[in-house]
Design a protein around this motif. Structure first.
Motif, mmCIF file in Angstrom:
data_model
loop_
_atom_site.group_PDB
_atom_site.id
_atom_site.type_symbol
_atom_site.label_atom_id
_atom_site.label_comp_id
_atom_site.label_asym_id
_atom_site.label_seq_id
_atom_site.Cartn_x
_atom_site.Cartn_y
_atom_site.Cartn_z
ATOM 1 N N ASP A 113 0.847 -1.185 0.000
ATOM 2 C CA ASP A 113 0.000 0.000 0.000
ATOM 3 C C ASP A 113 0.888 1.241 0.000
ATOM 4 O OD1 ASP A 113 -2.406 -1.317 -0.001
ATOM 5 O OD2 ASP A 113 -2.421 -1.537 2.179
ATOM 6 N N GLY A 114 2.008 1.185 -0.696
ATOM 7 C CA GLY A 114 2.963 2.291 -0.670
ATOM 8 C C GLY A 114 2.505 3.476 -1.491
ATOM 9 N N MET A 115 3.231 4.558 -1.318
ATOM 10 C CA MET A 115 2.939 5.782 -2.053
ATOM 11 C C MET A 115 4.206 6.234 -2.764
ATOM 12 S SD MET A 115 0.510 7.862 0.581
ATOM 13 C CE MET A 115 0.542 9.254 -0.506
ATOM 14 N N ALA A 116 4.001 6.937 -3.848
ATOM 15 C CA ALA A 116 5.121 7.493 -4.591
ATOM 16 C C ALA A 116 5.046 9.015 -4.540
ATOM 17 C CB ALA A 116 5.079 7.019 -6.036
ATOM 18 N N THR A 117 6.196 9.641 -4.391
ATOM 19 C CA THR A 117 6.284 11.084 -4.409
ATOM 20 C C THR A 117 7.259 11.478 -5.510
ATOM 21 O OG1 THR A 117 5.954 11.157 -2.019
ATOM 22 C CG2 THR A 117 6.863 13.139 -3.058
ATOM 23 N N THR A 118 6.815 12.339 -6.408
ATOM 24 C CA THR A 118 7.665 12.790 -7.508
ATOM 25 C C THR A 118 7.944 14.273 -7.340
ATOM 26 O OG1 THR A 118 6.752 11.124 -8.995
ATOM 27 C CG2 THR A 118 7.873 12.981 -10.013
ATOM 28 N N THR A 119 9.221 14.634 -7.457
ATOM 29 C CA THR A 119 9.620 16.038 -7.389
ATOM 30 C C THR A 119 10.383 16.394 -8.650
ATOM 31 O OG1 THR A 119 11.687 15.499 -6.255
ATOM 32 C CG2 THR A 119 9.790 16.035 -4.863
ATOM 33 N N VAL A 120 10.398 17.666 -8.975
ATOM 34 C CA VAL A 120 11.148 18.159 -10.127
ATOM 35 C C VAL A 120 12.444 18.759 -9.613
ATOM 36 C CG1 VAL A 120 11.174 19.782 -12.052
ATOM 37 C CG2 VAL A 120 9.047 18.649 -11.415
ATOM 38 N N GLU A 121 13.553 18.267 -10.130
ATOM 39 C CA GLU A 121 14.877 18.811 -9.811
ATOM 40 C C GLU A 121 15.437 19.420 -11.092
ATOM 41 O OE1 GLU A 121 16.345 18.775 -6.783
ATOM 42 O OE2 GLU A 121 14.645 17.714 -5.908
ATOM 43 N N ASN A 122 16.019 20.598 -10.987
ATOM 44 C CA ASN A 122 16.623 21.234 -12.162
ATOM 45 C C ASN A 122 18.128 21.046 -12.149
ATOM 46 O OD1 ASN A 122 14.263 22.313 -13.356
ATOM 47 N ND2 ASN A 122 14.235 23.920 -11.826
ATOM 48 N N TYR A 123 18.699 20.933 -13.343
ATOM 49 C CA TYR A 123 20.143 20.876 -13.499
ATOM 50 C C TYR A 123 20.530 21.738 -14.688
ATOM 51 C CZ TYR A 123 19.265 17.502 -17.263
ATOM 52 O OH TYR A 123 18.828 16.895 -18.414
ATOM 53 N N LYS A 124 21.786 22.136 -14.753
ATOM 54 C CA LYS A 124 22.263 22.962 -15.855
ATOM 55 C C LYS A 124 22.905 22.085 -16.917
ATOM 56 C CE LYS A 124 23.045 27.608 -14.293
ATOM 57 N NZ LYS A 124 23.974 28.694 -14.113
ATOM 58 N N GLU A 125 22.575 22.409 -18.158
ATOM 59 C CA GLU A 125 23.155 21.702 -19.300
ATOM 60 C C GLU A 125 23.871 22.733 -20.173
ATOM 61 O OE1 GLU A 125 21.116 18.470 -21.868
ATOM 62 O OE2 GLU A 125 20.704 20.399 -22.838
ATOM 63 N N GLY A 126 25.070 22.390 -20.603
ATOM 64 C CA GLY A 126 25.831 23.271 -21.468
ATOM 65 C C GLY A 126 25.960 22.663 -22.850
ATOM 66 N N THR A 127 25.910 23.516 -23.872
ATOM 67 C CA THR A 127 26.068 23.075 -25.258
ATOM 68 C C THR A 127 27.103 23.964 -25.934
ATOM 69 O OG1 THR A 127 23.782 22.310 -25.382
ATOM 70 C CG2 THR A 127 24.888 22.729 -27.475
ATOM 71 N N LEU A 128 27.995 23.336 -26.674
ATOM 72 C CA LEU A 128 28.987 24.048 -27.474
ATOM 73 C C LEU A 128 28.811 23.628 -28.924
ATOM 74 C CD1 LEU A 128 31.542 25.842 -27.742
ATOM 75 C CD2 LEU A 128 32.885 23.752 -27.394
ATOM 76 N N VAL A 129 28.640 24.613 -29.803
ATOM 77 C CA VAL A 129 28.542 24.359 -31.241
ATOM 78 C C VAL A 129 29.724 25.052 -31.905
ATOM 79 C CG1 VAL A 129 27.169 24.661 -33.337
ATOM 80 C CG2 VAL A 129 26.032 24.205 -31.153
ATOM 81 N N VAL A 130 30.468 24.294 -32.719
ATOM 82 C CA VAL A 130 31.614 24.835 -33.449
ATOM 83 C C VAL A 130 31.326 24.657 -34.934
ATOM 84 C CG1 VAL A 130 34.100 24.693 -33.854
ATOM 85 C CG2 VAL A 130 33.173 24.195 -31.571
ATOM 86 N N ASP A 131 31.361 25.756 -35.677
ATOM 87 C CA ASP A 131 31.140 25.729 -37.123
ATOM 88 C C ASP A 131 32.404 26.168 -37.841
ATOM 89 O OD1 ASP A 131 28.480 24.916 -36.996
ATOM 90 O OD2 ASP A 131 27.703 26.964 -37.016
ATOM 91 N N MET A 132 32.699 25.468 -38.943
ATOM 92 C CA MET A 132 33.808 25.829 -39.833
ATOM 93 C C MET A 132 33.223 26.166 -41.197
ATOM 94 S SD MET A 132 36.722 22.996 -39.278
ATOM 95 C CE MET A 132 37.500 22.770 -37.718
ATOM 96 N N PHE A 133 33.599 27.339 -41.688
ATOM 97 C CA PHE A 133 33.129 27.784 -42.985
ATOM 98 C C PHE A 133 34.314 27.936 -43.930
ATOM 99 C CE2 PHE A 133 30.158 29.401 -39.852
ATOM 100 C CZ PHE A 133 28.924 29.126 -40.422
ATOM 101 N N ASP A 134 34.088 27.656 -45.196
ATOM 102 C CA ASP A 134 35.080 27.982 -46.210
ATOM 103 C C ASP A 134 35.122 29.508 -46.259
ATOM 104 O OD1 ASP A 134 35.881 28.902 -48.973
ATOM 105 O OD2 ASP A 134 36.269 26.746 -49.191
ATOM 106 N N ALA A 135 36.283 30.093 -46.043
ATOM 107 C CA ALA A 135 36.393 31.552 -45.942
ATOM 108 C C ALA A 135 36.051 32.246 -47.258
ATOM 109 C CB ALA A 135 37.797 31.946 -45.492
ATOM 110 N N ASN A 136 36.260 31.582 -48.381
ATOM 111 C CA ASN A 136 35.968 32.210 -49.676
ATOM 112 C C ASN A 136 34.503 32.091 -50.061
ATOM 113 O OD1 ASN A 136 38.661 33.019 -50.142
ATOM 114 N ND2 ASN A 136 39.164 30.950 -50.804
ATOM 115 N N THR A 137 33.930 30.919 -49.921
ATOM 116 C CA THR A 137 32.544 30.698 -50.363
ATOM 117 C C THR A 137 31.521 30.944 -49.256
ATOM 118 O OG1 THR A 137 32.544 28.347 -49.779
ATOM 119 C CG2 THR A 137 33.331 28.946 -52.001
ATOM 120 N N ARG A 138 31.960 31.004 -47.993
ATOM 121 C CA ARG A 138 31.099 31.147 -46.804
ATOM 122 C C ARG A 138 30.203 29.929 -46.614
ATOM 123 N NH1 ARG A 138 33.433 34.010 -43.665
ATOM 124 N NH2 ARG A 138 31.593 34.605 -42.541
ATOM 125 N N LYS A 139 30.550 28.817 -47.254
ATOM 126 C CA LYS A 139 29.776 27.581 -47.159
ATOM 127 C C LYS A 139 30.205 26.807 -45.910
ATOM 128 C CE LYS A 139 28.752 23.470 -49.853
ATOM 129 N NZ LYS A 139 29.087 22.698 -51.057
#
Length: 178
Positions: A113-139
């Protein structure tokens, strides 16, 4: 007794599976028609993170990897233009605790006859995006993306950044089609 052992084993497996969701993720993609052997130099176009202290850390770690791969950084006019953007955000995770029932687990259907308790915990997530472009065509030539859970300790985050950038450039430059 066997039921308790089963539940304990199930709990351990669920706990292990839930921590996998917080593992570092690194992905890369590139223009499969580009011949990366033609690119010898690079210049920074932009480095921007949510905390300016991290701008130089990101730049230094990427410089280290690219120079180890034989590319030379030039102040401007490189064959490749680089852009690195770092962001952080709060993400929720649900934590459920069971009490009562069989062995304290609280599974219904097994006489508990148990009970469940749910809580919301927040955490920080970091994202790094690295883009390389052709310097002449900008592609766009290449993109790397790394996401990881951030710590409250700067030293741990510095190590995570280093590891992420190493993984990101592990298979760089991509093999040419020929």
């Amino acid at each position: 007794m066997k039921i308790r052992i089963c539940f304990a084993g199930l709990f351990v497996m669920l706990l292990a599976a839930s921590t996998v969701g917080f593992a570092q993720q690194v992905r890369t993609d590139y223009d499969h028609n580009a011949d990366f052997s033609n690119y010898k130099t690079y210049s920074w176009e932009k480095v921007e993170t949510s905390n300016s202290i991290w701008d130089s850390r990101v730049k230094d770690d990427i410089d280290k990897e690219l120079q180890a791969k034989g590319l030379t950084q030039v102040p401007s006019g490189g064959d490749i233009s680089l852009v690195a953007i770092g962001t952080t955000r709060e993400k929720p995770t649900l934590e459920t605790y069971y009490n009562g029932g069989i062995g304290g687990w609280g599974w219904r259907g097994f006489g508990g006859d148990g009970m469940a308790t749910t809580t919301v915990e927040n955490y920080k997530e970091g994202t790094l995006v690295v883009d390389m472009f052709d310097a002449n065509t900008r592609k766009l030539l290449w993109r790397g993306n790394a996401t990881d859970t951030l710590s409250d300790k700067s030293d741990k985050n510095i190590k995570k950044l280093e590891k992420s950038v190493e993984k990101m450039f592990k298979d760089f430059p991509p093999k040419s089609k020929g």
